[in-house]
Design a protein around this motif. Structure first.
Motif, mmCIF file in Angstrom:
data_model
loop_
_atom_site.group_PDB
_atom_site.id
_atom_site.type_symbol
_atom_site.label_atom_id
_atom_site.label_comp_id
_atom_site.label_asym_id
_atom_site.label_seq_id
_atom_site.Cartn_x
_atom_site.Cartn_y
_atom_site.Cartn_z
ATOM 1 N N LEU A 17 70.101 50.693 6.674
ATOM 2 C CA LEU A 17 70.147 51.550 7.861
ATOM 3 C C LEU A 17 71.526 51.431 8.514
ATOM 4 C CD1 LEU A 17 68.878 53.381 10.017
ATOM 5 C CD2 LEU A 17 67.926 51.334 11.090
ATOM 6 N N TYR A 18 72.056 50.204 8.521
ATOM 7 C CA TYR A 18 73.387 49.935 9.088
ATOM 8 C C TYR A 18 74.445 50.855 8.449
ATOM 9 C CZ TYR A 18 77.643 47.228 10.076
ATOM 10 O OH TYR A 18 78.893 46.834 10.468
ATOM 11 N N ALA A 19 74.421 50.917 7.119
ATOM 12 C CA ALA A 19 75.397 51.755 6.415
ATOM 13 C C ALA A 19 75.142 53.229 6.707
ATOM 14 C CB ALA A 19 75.322 51.487 4.914
ATOM 15 N N ARG A 20 73.849 53.601 6.735
ATOM 16 C CA ARG A 20 73.525 55.015 6.976
ATOM 17 C C ARG A 20 73.892 55.450 8.396
ATOM 18 N NH1 ARG A 20 67.861 55.328 6.305
ATOM 19 N NH2 ARG A 20 67.764 53.123 5.855
ATOM 20 N N LEU A 21 73.850 54.492 9.330
ATOM 21 C CA LEU A 21 74.251 54.836 10.708
ATOM 22 C C LEU A 21 75.769 55.008 10.807
ATOM 23 C CD1 LEU A 21 71.946 52.403 12.746
ATOM 24 C CD2 LEU A 21 71.843 54.901 12.792
ATOM 25 N N GLY A 22 76.495 54.391 9.867
ATOM 26 C CA GLY A 22 77.953 54.526 9.873
ATOM 27 C C GLY A 22 78.682 53.238 10.222
ATOM 28 N N GLY A 23 77.937 52.100 10.164
ATOM 29 C CA GLY A 23 78.588 50.805 10.376
ATOM 30 C C GLY A 23 78.910 50.522 11.834
ATOM 31 N N VAL A 24 79.742 49.484 12.026
ATOM 32 C CA VAL A 24 79.956 48.954 13.383
ATOM 33 C C VAL A 24 80.633 49.954 14.333
ATOM 34 C CG1 VAL A 24 82.165 47.761 12.979
ATOM 35 C CG2 VAL A 24 80.576 46.860 14.674
ATOM 36 N N ASP A 25 81.524 50.797 13.810
ATOM 37 C CA ASP A 25 82.204 51.749 14.695
ATOM 38 C C ASP A 25 81.221 52.774 15.252
ATOM 39 O OD1 ASP A 25 84.514 50.397 14.226
ATOM 40 O OD2 ASP A 25 85.371 51.868 12.845
ATOM 41 N N ALA A 26 80.349 53.280 14.389
ATOM 42 C CA ALA A 26 79.355 54.270 14.836
ATOM 43 C C ALA A 26 78.362 53.620 15.798
ATOM 44 C CB ALA A 26 78.633 54.857 13.627
ATOM 45 N N ILE A 27 77.936 52.391 15.483
ATOM 46 C CA ILE A 27 76.979 51.692 16.354
ATOM 47 C C ILE A 27 77.624 51.417 17.717
ATOM 48 C CG2 ILE A 27 75.713 49.501 16.666
ATOM 49 C CD1 ILE A 27 75.075 49.632 13.627
ATOM 50 N N SER A 28 78.894 51.031 17.723
ATOM 51 C CA SER A 28 79.589 50.758 18.992
ATOM 52 C C SER A 28 79.675 52.032 19.835
ATOM 53 C CB SER A 28 81.007 50.238 18.736
ATOM 54 O OG SER A 28 80.956 49.096 17.926
ATOM 55 N N ALA A 29 79.933 53.159 19.196
ATOM 56 C CA ALA A 29 80.025 54.425 19.933
ATOM 57 C C ALA A 29 78.662 54.786 20.534
ATOM 58 C CB ALA A 29 80.514 55.546 19.006
ATOM 59 N N VAL A 30 77.591 54.550 19.767
ATOM 60 C CA VAL A 30 76.241 54.834 20.278
ATOM 61 C C VAL A 30 75.930 53.903 21.457
ATOM 62 C CG1 VAL A 30 73.770 54.665 19.724
ATOM 63 C CG2 VAL A 30 75.320 55.825 18.142
ATOM 64 N N VAL A 31 76.306 52.613 21.330
ATOM 65 C CA VAL A 31 76.034 51.645 22.403
ATOM 66 C C VAL A 31 76.799 52.036 23.675
ATOM 67 C CG1 VAL A 31 76.453 49.237 23.123
ATOM 68 C CG2 VAL A 31 75.346 49.710 20.929
ATOM 69 N N ASP A 32 78.044 52.471 23.543
ATOM 70 C CA ASP A 32 78.818 52.884 24.730
ATOM 71 C C ASP A 32 78.159 54.076 25.424
ATOM 72 O OD1 ASP A 32 80.674 50.869 24.489
ATOM 73 O OD2 ASP A 32 82.064 52.057 23.281
ATOM 74 N N GLU A 33 77.738 55.038 24.616
ATOM 75 C CA GLU A 33 77.060 56.222 25.178
ATOM 76 C C GLU A 33 75.735 55.810 25.846
ATOM 77 O OE1 GLU A 33 78.033 59.373 25.366
ATOM 78 O OE2 GLU A 33 76.108 60.195 26.059
ATOM 79 N N PHE A 34 75.020 54.911 25.168
ATOM 80 C CA PHE A 34 73.735 54.411 25.677
ATOM 81 C C PHE A 34 73.923 53.709 27.028
ATOM 82 C CE2 PHE A 34 70.854 50.540 25.319
ATOM 83 C CZ PHE A 34 69.701 51.176 25.768
ATOM 84 N N ILE A 35 74.912 52.827 27.117
ATOM 85 C CA ILE A 35 75.162 52.088 28.367
ATOM 86 C C ILE A 35 75.499 53.073 29.493
ATOM 87 C CG2 ILE A 35 76.766 50.492 29.530
ATOM 88 C CD1 ILE A 35 76.814 48.829 26.938
ATOM 89 N N GLY A 36 76.294 54.089 29.191
ATOM 90 C CA GLY A 36 76.641 55.108 30.195
ATOM 91 C C GLY A 36 75.393 55.815 30.712
#
Ligand code: HEM
Length: 159
Positions: free
Chosen positions: A33-52
């Protein structure tokens, strides 16, 4: 050809090893799932949007007040904000099969005394869902991640 006990065993062993190799091939063909999500850069972008989204969500004002006050005073350099962001990236990374190791508190300890309600929990899950949509994460990956998050509910609500 004479069918000996030995030839039957060799045949069965061959079939067994062949099926093992097939399973390995299939496992290798399904990325995490990690790879399919796009790895750490994609997850970090989602987390930033989520926190906002969480910060702007009135349902979160009660529990996140101390964090929001610190961010109000210190901006993006708030240690609480930096720590929460890193912990969320590690937690999602690890849960989705990435190389990260979550080093934060366990979910019961992290939310103890907050008396989080089901409404608040679902509201926060909605913020994550919205963040995933913003980056057009496909339905399969979105459902997989939200299912992991939903499984944490008993450790978070009512503690
Ligand atoms: C949906 C699942 C949730 C996950 C995966 C999650 C994850 C986390 C993590 C990783 C931390 C940091 C733990 C640490 O500092 O060691 C944390 C802290 C916190 N969580 Fe959650 N959480 C969830 C749901 C909620 C909900 C529903 C609320 C409130 C309605 C909430 C409110 C908080 C607050 C206020 C903190 C402390 C933030 C700070 O000041 O540092 N969490 N959570």
């Amino acid at each position: 050809m004479k069918i000996t006990k030995m030839s039957v065993m060799v045949l069965m062993l061959g079939l067994f090893l062949g099926s093992c190799a097939k399973e390995e091939e299939m496992a290798a063909a399904t990325p995490t799932l990690y790879a399919r999500l796009g790895g750490v850069d994609a997850i970090s972008a989602v987390v930033d949007e989520f926190i906002g989204r969480v910060a702007a969500n009135p349902d979160m004002a009660r529990t996140f007040k101390p964090l929001l006050d610190e961010v109000g005073a210190q901006g993006a350099s708030s240690p609480k904000l930096i720590s929460l962001r890193n912990n969320l990236i590690d937690q999602i990374g690890e849960a989705s099969g990435g190389p990260q190791k979550y080093k934060g508190k366990d979910m019961v300890t992290a939310h103890k005394g907050m008396n989080i309600t089901t409404v608040e929990f679902n509201s926060l899950a909605g913020n994550l869902s919205g963040a995933l949509d913003k980056f057009s994460v496909p339905t399969a990956e979105k459902t997989e991640l939200l299912t992991v998050i939903a499984s944490l509910q008993p450790m978070i609500v009512g503690k």
